[in-house]
Design an enzyme around this catalytic site. Structure first.
Site, PDB file in Angstrom:
ATOM      1  N   ASP A  12      36.671  32.163  32.144  1.00  0.00           N
ATOM      2  CA  ASP A  12      37.640  32.693  33.107  1.00  0.00           C
ATOM      3  C   ASP A  12      39.029  32.076  32.887  1.00  0.00           C
ATOM      4  O   ASP A  12      39.143  30.908  32.520  1.00  0.00           O
ATOM      5  CB  ASP A  12      37.136  32.382  34.532  1.00  0.00           C
ATOM      6  CG  ASP A  12      37.883  33.173  35.581  1.00  0.00           C
ATOM      7  OD1 ASP A  12      38.563  34.154  35.223  1.00  0.00           O
ATOM      8  OD2 ASP A  12      37.805  32.799  36.758  1.00  0.00           O
ATOM      9  N   HIS A  29      43.858  37.255  26.628  1.00  0.00           N
ATOM     10  CA  HIS A  29      42.542  37.634  26.085  1.00  0.00           C
ATOM     11  C   HIS A  29      42.475  37.317  24.591  1.00  0.00           C
ATOM     12  O   HIS A  29      41.464  36.840  24.081  1.00  0.00           O
ATOM     13  CB  HIS A  29      42.271  39.120  26.327  1.00  0.00           C
ATOM     14  CG  HIS A  29      42.093  39.450  27.778  1.00  0.00           C
ATOM     15  ND1 HIS A  29      41.226  38.753  28.593  1.00  0.00           N
ATOM     16  CD2 HIS A  29      42.681  40.379  28.575  1.00  0.00           C
ATOM     17  CE1 HIS A  29      41.281  39.242  29.828  1.00  0.00           C
ATOM     18  NE2 HIS A  29      42.161  40.225  29.838  1.00  0.00           N
ATOM     19  N   LEU A 122      21.699  29.997  15.381  1.00  0.00           N
ATOM     20  CA  LEU A 122      22.207  30.050  16.762  1.00  0.00           C
ATOM     21  C   LEU A 122      22.121  31.495  17.227  1.00  0.00           C
ATOM     22  O   LEU A 122      22.435  32.405  16.458  1.00  0.00           O
ATOM     23  CB  LEU A 122      23.680  29.602  16.791  1.00  0.00           C
ATOM     24  CG  LEU A 122      24.476  29.921  18.069  1.00  0.00           C
ATOM     25  CD1 LEU A 122      23.971  29.088  19.247  1.00  0.00           C
ATOM     26  CD2 LEU A 122      25.972  29.650  17.872  1.00  0.00           C
TER      27      LEU A 122
HETATM   28  C1  FPP Z   1      38.111  36.459  32.256  1.00  0.00           C
HETATM   29  O1  FPP Z   1      39.446  36.083  32.396  1.00  0.00           O
HETATM   30  C2  FPP Z   1      37.856  36.943  30.919  1.00  0.00           C
HETATM   31  C3  FPP Z   1      37.435  38.192  30.600  1.00  0.00           C
HETATM   32  C4  FPP Z   1      37.181  39.243  31.610  1.00  0.00           C
HETATM   33  C5  FPP Z   1      37.253  38.594  29.201  1.00  0.00           C
HETATM   34  C6  FPP Z   1      36.697  37.551  28.284  1.00  0.00           C
HETATM   35  C7  FPP Z   1      37.090  37.896  26.902  1.00  0.00           C
HETATM   36  C8  FPP Z   1      37.414  37.012  25.930  1.00  0.00           C
HETATM   37  C9  FPP Z   1      37.292  35.562  26.081  1.00  0.00           C
HETATM   38  C10 FPP Z   1      37.922  37.477  24.628  1.00  0.00           C
HETATM   39  C11 FPP Z   1      37.078  38.486  23.985  1.00  0.00           C
HETATM   40  C12 FPP Z   1      35.759  37.959  23.577  1.00  0.00           C
HETATM   41  C13 FPP Z   1      35.047  38.508  22.586  1.00  0.00           C
HETATM   42  C14 FPP Z   1      33.737  37.909  22.229  1.00  0.00           C
HETATM   43  C15 FPP Z   1      35.548  39.632  21.795  1.00  0.00           C
HETATM   44  P1  FPP Z   1      40.350  36.858  33.448  1.00  0.00           P
HETATM   45  O2  FPP Z   1      41.066  37.935  32.728  1.00  0.00           O
HETATM   46  O3  FPP Z   1      39.525  37.277  34.607  1.00  0.00           O
HETATM   47  O4  FPP Z   1      41.368  35.737  33.866  1.00  0.00           O
HETATM   48  P2  FPP Z   1      42.125  35.584  35.238  1.00  0.00           P
HETATM   49  O5  FPP Z   1      41.113  35.058  36.225  1.00  0.00           O
HETATM   50  O6  FPP Z   1      43.177  34.580  34.934  1.00  0.00           O
HETATM   51  O7  FPP Z   1      42.662  36.920  35.623  1.00  0.00           O
END
Ligand code: FPP
Length: 224
Positions: A12, A29, A122
């Site tokens: 997150d 992201h 893994l």
């Molecule tokens: C949460 O942060 C994150 C996500 C919803 C997406 C996670 C994706 C990645 C780490 C990159 C892509 C991964 C792969 C494996 C291709 P948020 O956007 O909710 O953050 P915020 O709470 O600050 O809004």
């Protein structure tokens, strides 16, 4: 010292990091994906067998279309560019969640899973369009249909995480203390670490500190 077979992570804070440092959530992201690469490497070093990453929840569809598209493009490119290398490293990729994506992405996910299915170093479980409540309801429906006796063992067998041991450790970055419909059944006895850092800022040092602390916890599993 506690054994460590399975780490689960709620990654997150991408959006907040992106807005703070690059004036765009999507840049967060992209940076988050670099952290994913770092953590995979470190997980291998620790000889951990399973790494489950929450990449997209069933609730994330409520985000603006532009952000959702960006995330899936990022995933597509990641698979196209990195699956060969993951395969060479003997890494198995498994998707948990409902594969209701574009035909192109569904094909790519299936191909990546198939290619790496025999790998043993893994196992990365990528939670995509995943929601724990849906997974549980679905498991009960299957058991009802098949007239399966309902107990803990049979329920676990009908979840998407069948044959995967429950996470020993859950890490959630981003300074938020909630489970967000992630592995609600499987996390019943996991050690939970809530990290203040946003996911793109999380690094090997933070991961190692948590692992060290986890290894020294007295895990009782209800006993004394
Ligand atoms: C949460 O942060 C994150 C996500 C919803 C997406 C996670 C994706 C990645 C780490 C990159 C892509 C991964 C792969 C494996 C291709 P948020 O956007 O909710 O953050 P915020 O709470 O600050 O809004």
């Amino acid at each position: 010292m506690n054994p460590l077979k399975h780490v689960a992570i709620i990654m997150d804070g991408n959006g907040r990091w992106g807005l703070k440092y690059k004036r765009s959530r999507n840049a967060g992201h992209k940076a988050g994906l670099n952290t994913v690469e770092k953590i995979i490497k470190e997980t291998i070093k620790h000889k951990i067998n399973f790494l489950t990453l929450f990449a997209f929840s069933t609730e994330n569809w409520k985000r603006p279309k532009k952000e959702v598209n960006f995330l899936f493009n990022l995933l597509e490119n990641f698979l196209i560019n990195r699956i060969e290398d993951l395969h060479k490293q003997n890494i198995k990729l498994k998707i948990i969640g409902s594969k209701k994506f574009s035909t192109k992405l569904n094909k790519l996910l299936n191909k990546s899973e198939k290619k790496t299915s025999k790998n043993t170093n893994l196992q990365i479980n990528l939670a995509l369009n995943y929601g724990s409540k849906f997974e549980l309801i679905n498991a009960f429906k299957i058991m009802k249909k098949n007239k399966t006796y309902i107990n803990e063992k049979n329920l676990s067998k009908n979840l998407q995480t069948k044959n995967i041991p429950d996470p020993d450790l859950l890490i959630r970055t981003g300074n938020t203390k909630r489970l967000s419909n992630f592995l609600l059944w499987q996390l019943a006895y996991s050690e939970i670490f809530f990290e203040k850092k946003l996911w793109p800022a999380f690094n090997e040092k933070d991961y190692n500190r948590i692992i060290k602390e986890y290894k020294n916890i007295k895990r009782n599993f209800g006993k004394i």
